[in-house]
Design a protein around this motif. Sequence first.
Motif, PDB file in Angstrom:
ATOM      1  N   GLY A 275       4.618   0.005   1.446  1.00 46.04           N
ATOM      2  CA  GLY A 275       4.826  -0.848   2.603  1.00 46.04           C
ATOM      3  C   GLY A 275       3.775  -1.933   2.637  1.00 46.04           C
ATOM      4  O   GLY A 275       2.752  -1.849   1.947  1.00 46.04           O
ATOM      5  N   ASP A 276       4.029  -2.958   3.436  1.00 45.25           N
ATOM      6  CA  ASP A 276       3.063  -4.042   3.573  1.00 45.25           C
ATOM      7  C   ASP A 276       1.733  -3.494   4.079  1.00 45.25           C
ATOM      8  O   ASP A 276       1.696  -2.605   4.941  1.00 45.25           O
ATOM      9  N   LYS A 277       0.650  -4.036   3.564  1.00 45.73           N
ATOM     10  CA  LYS A 277      -0.682  -3.508   3.851  1.00 45.73           C
ATOM     11  C   LYS A 277      -1.067  -3.572   5.324  1.00 45.73           C
ATOM     12  O   LYS A 277      -1.794  -2.728   5.804  1.00 45.73           O
ATOM     13  N   ASN A 278      -0.599  -4.560   6.045  1.00 45.13           N
ATOM     14  CA  ASN A 278      -1.010  -4.718   7.444  1.00 45.13           C
ATOM     15  C   ASN A 278       0.150  -4.623   8.422  1.00 45.13           C
ATOM     16  O   ASN A 278       0.087  -5.157   9.515  1.00 45.13           O
TER      17      ASN A 278
ATOM     18  N   THR B 223       0.858  -1.180   0.000  1.00 47.22           N
ATOM     19  CA  THR B 223       0.000   0.000   0.000  1.00 47.22           C
ATOM     20  C   THR B 223       0.899   1.236   0.000  1.00 47.22           C
ATOM     21  O   THR B 223       2.115   1.134   0.223  1.00 47.22           O
ATOM     22  N   ILE B 224       0.306   2.381  -0.221  1.00 52.34           N
ATOM     23  CA  ILE B 224       1.037   3.649  -0.171  1.00 52.34           C
ATOM     24  C   ILE B 224       1.215   4.036   1.292  1.00 52.34           C
ATOM     25  O   ILE B 224       0.220   4.143   2.026  1.00 52.34           O
ATOM     26  N   ILE B 225       2.466   4.240   1.706  1.00 52.27           N
ATOM     27  CA  ILE B 225       2.675   4.633   3.100  1.00 52.27           C
ATOM     28  C   ILE B 225       3.234   6.045   3.244  1.00 52.27           C
ATOM     29  O   ILE B 225       3.136   6.634   4.320  1.00 52.27           O
ATOM     30  N   GLU B 226       3.800   6.595   2.144  1.00 54.42           N
ATOM     31  CA  GLU B 226       4.374   7.934   2.265  1.00 54.42           C
ATOM     32  C   GLU B 226       4.733   8.480   0.889  1.00 54.42           C
ATOM     33  O   GLU B 226       5.200   7.731   0.025  1.00 54.42           O
TER      34      GLU B 226
END
Length: 176
Positions: A111-114, A95-98
């Motif tokens: 980054g990993d979704k969870n 997923t988009i984290i930054e």
Amino acid sequence: MILNIKDICQGLPGLSKTSGAHLFEGCVVCLSRHNHNPAGTTFSIYGDEEINYQITWENIFDDQLNRTWNDQFYTTEHGAVCLAILIALKMTKYTIIEKSPRKNGFDYWLGDKNDIPFQKKARLEISGIFRGTEQDVNKRYRVKIKQTDQSDSLGLPAYIGIVEFSNPMANFGRKK
């Protein structure tokens, strides 16, 4: 398979709902200016995998939105980010984290979704073409692969997403 582009408006760990709505608007304008059908338009993705989605969206296009998004380069850039993020969510485990700062050679950290707290696991570079050919998309893909070279020392995978709007398609893949 259906991909509703309004899903971007829900936000992500590294993308606010407001920013998602902004990207959604840019995408709607690009698609509407090409007279694509909001009830379902084929969106062909190739690269690491070949898959066709039916993209759908709420038809919010009107004169005000058209005037708001008068800069086509800016509109194409943001519309492409919308679709490339949605592709990344579907076709990777990330997923988009930054948002990445400029001059790093890529646009977003993945980054990993969870995985909370989020760890930077991969990079995503995005570009858009308002009207072009598959050859134009592939040429831009090669340019963007080279652009990510400057951050290869991180040792993290890089994904490239090039979106074209006139005959909606994307070349999406992991840098080899």
